[in-house]
Design a protein around this motif. Structure first.
Motif, PDB file in Angstrom:
ATOM      1  N   LYS A  94       0.754  -1.395  -0.029  1.00 43.23           N
ATOM      2  CA  LYS A  94      -0.102  -0.027   0.116  1.00 43.23           C
ATOM      3  C   LYS A  94       0.738   1.444  -0.066  1.00 43.23           C
ATOM      4  CE  LYS A  94      -2.803  -1.029   3.545  1.00 43.23           C
ATOM      5  NZ  LYS A  94      -3.656  -0.997   4.694  1.00 43.23           N
ATOM      6  N   ILE A  99      -2.056   3.637  -3.751  1.00 44.04           N
ATOM      7  CA  ILE A  99      -3.319   2.838  -3.321  1.00 44.04           C
ATOM      8  C   ILE A  99      -3.993   3.901  -2.633  1.00 44.04           C
ATOM      9  CG2 ILE A  99      -4.292   0.979  -2.154  1.00 44.04           C
ATOM     10  CD1 ILE A  99      -2.314  -0.755  -3.478  1.00 44.04           C
ATOM     11  N   ASN A 100      -5.490   4.188  -2.726  1.00 42.70           N
ATOM     12  CA  ASN A 100      -6.009   5.222  -1.749  1.00 42.70           C
ATOM     13  C   ASN A 100      -6.715   4.355  -0.784  1.00 42.70           C
ATOM     14  OD1 ASN A 100      -4.862   7.413  -2.867  1.00 42.70           O
ATOM     15  ND2 ASN A 100      -6.618   7.203  -4.340  1.00 42.70           N
ATOM     16  N   SER A 101      -7.362   3.132  -1.175  1.00 42.53           N
ATOM     17  CA  SER A 101      -8.182   2.359  -0.536  1.00 42.53           C
ATOM     18  C   SER A 101      -8.055   0.879  -0.927  1.00 42.53           C
ATOM     19  CB  SER A 101      -9.701   2.475  -0.565  1.00 42.53           C
ATOM     20  OG  SER A 101     -10.326   2.441  -1.855  1.00 42.53           O
ATOM     21  N   MET A 102      -8.089   0.039   0.336  1.00 40.85           N
ATOM     22  CA  MET A 102      -7.807  -1.499  -0.015  1.00 40.85           C
ATOM     23  C   MET A 102      -8.657  -2.065   0.953  1.00 40.85           C
ATOM     24  SD  MET A 102      -4.017  -2.989  -0.230  1.00 40.85           S
ATOM     25  CE  MET A 102      -3.843  -4.950  -0.484  1.00 40.85           C
ATOM     26  N   LYS A 119     -10.425  -5.260  -2.946  1.00 43.62           N
ATOM     27  CA  LYS A 119     -10.989  -4.360  -3.928  1.00 43.62           C
ATOM     28  C   LYS A 119     -10.175  -3.195  -3.591  1.00 43.62           C
ATOM     29  CE  LYS A 119     -14.106  -2.877  -6.688  1.00 43.62           C
ATOM     30  NZ  LYS A 119     -14.349  -3.968  -8.205  1.00 43.62           N
ATOM     31  N   ILE A 120      -9.252  -2.492  -4.723  1.00 45.10           N
ATOM     32  CA  ILE A 120      -8.394  -1.515  -4.909  1.00 45.10           C
ATOM     33  C   ILE A 120      -8.863  -0.214  -5.477  1.00 45.10           C
ATOM     34  CG2 ILE A 120      -6.096  -0.647  -5.362  1.00 45.10           C
ATOM     35  CD1 ILE A 120      -6.013  -3.233  -3.915  1.00 45.10           C
ATOM     36  N   ASN A 121      -8.902   0.861  -4.601  1.00 41.93           N
ATOM     37  CA  ASN A 121      -9.465   2.133  -5.178  1.00 41.93           C
ATOM     38  C   ASN A 121     -10.573   2.154  -5.577  1.00 41.93           C
ATOM     39  OD1 ASN A 121      -6.782   3.129  -4.222  1.00 41.93           O
ATOM     40  ND2 ASN A 121      -5.962   3.091  -6.475  1.00 41.93           N
ATOM     41  N   ASP A 122     -11.576   1.124  -5.241  1.00 43.29           N
ATOM     42  CA  ASP A 122     -12.924   0.960  -5.807  1.00 43.29           C
ATOM     43  C   ASP A 122     -13.050   0.707  -7.242  1.00 43.29           C
ATOM     44  OD1 ASP A 122     -14.380   1.010  -3.294  1.00 43.29           O
ATOM     45  OD2 ASP A 122     -13.965   3.239  -3.146  1.00 43.29           O
ATOM     46  N   GLU A 123     -12.067   0.356  -7.843  1.00 42.87           N
ATOM     47  CA  GLU A 123     -11.676   0.218  -9.089  1.00 42.87           C
ATOM     48  C   GLU A 123     -11.423  -1.022  -9.845  1.00 42.87           C
ATOM     49  OE1 GLU A 123      -8.923   3.037 -10.491  1.00 42.87           O
ATOM     50  OE2 GLU A 123      -9.711   4.574  -9.307  1.00 42.87           O
TER      51      GLU A 123
END
Length: 191
Positions: A94, A99-102, A119-123
């Motif tokens: 991270k 990566i902003n969110s994981m 799920k990485i960065n909601d993408e």
């Protein structure tokens, strides 16, 4: 005499089967021990291997290919991790990548194996396989889920992957927990 020879062969075979490593990389293949009689094999093409060095390490390397990244760490017998090895690796991952969110969207555990889908960065999704043995840790990150699904199905025959598979995701990971140990103190001599 034949009876004792047969017993000795049987005991010796069981000892050898139990002592075989859980994970190996040889002849362009990743090999995973599922049980004492079965190994799952995954062929690698077009990959780069880097040997990693640290004074606490017996053997370490990273493998980077189009769809997956592997770091293998074999620490010396008198070395201990200063926390959970898998958590250290995920935190380094991270930290080093954008990566902003994981978020964990699936987690399965079997003897010596952890399977986690993030799920990485909601993408997009990434699959993480952590394999542990005495003094050995293996971290695998995969983008297309091929290894993840097939290896997990070796443990759970009815497993179905419920997530979108990444198709055009750029996948260039150049991190190493061994390389970063001097700065972050992931492992050191046990007291």
């Amino acid at each position: 005499m034949g009876f004792f020879k047969q017993v000795f062969k049987s005991v010796f075979k069981n000892i050898i089967d139990l002592s075989r490593p859980i994970f190996t990389f040889e002849n362009n293949e990743l090999k995973f021990k599922i049980n004492s009689e079965y190994y799952y094999t995954f062929a690698l093409n077009n990959y780069e291997t880097k040997t990693r060095h640290d004074s606490y390490i017996l053997e370490a390397y990273t493998i980077n290919s189009d769809n997956l990244f592997v770091e293998y760490v074999h620490v010396d017998n008198d070395v201990t991790w200063n926390g959970l090895a898998s958590s250290f690796f995920v935190n380094l991952f991270k930290e080093k990548l954008p990566i902003n969110s994981m978020k964990i969207i699936e987690k399965k555990e079997f003897e010596h194996y952890e399977f986690i889908t993030y799920k990485i960065n909601d993408e997009f999704t990434l699959n993480f396989i952590y394999i542990y043995e005495i003094n050995k840790d293996n971290f695998i990150i995969e983008k297309n889920a091929e290894l993840y699904i097939n290896l997990l199905q070796s443990f759970q025959k009815d497993y179905k992957y419920k997530f979108d598979k990444n198709q055009d995701l750029e996948f260039d990971i150049n991190i190493s927990i061994v390389k970063e140990n001097a700065l972050n103190g992931y492992f050191n001599l046990s007291n």
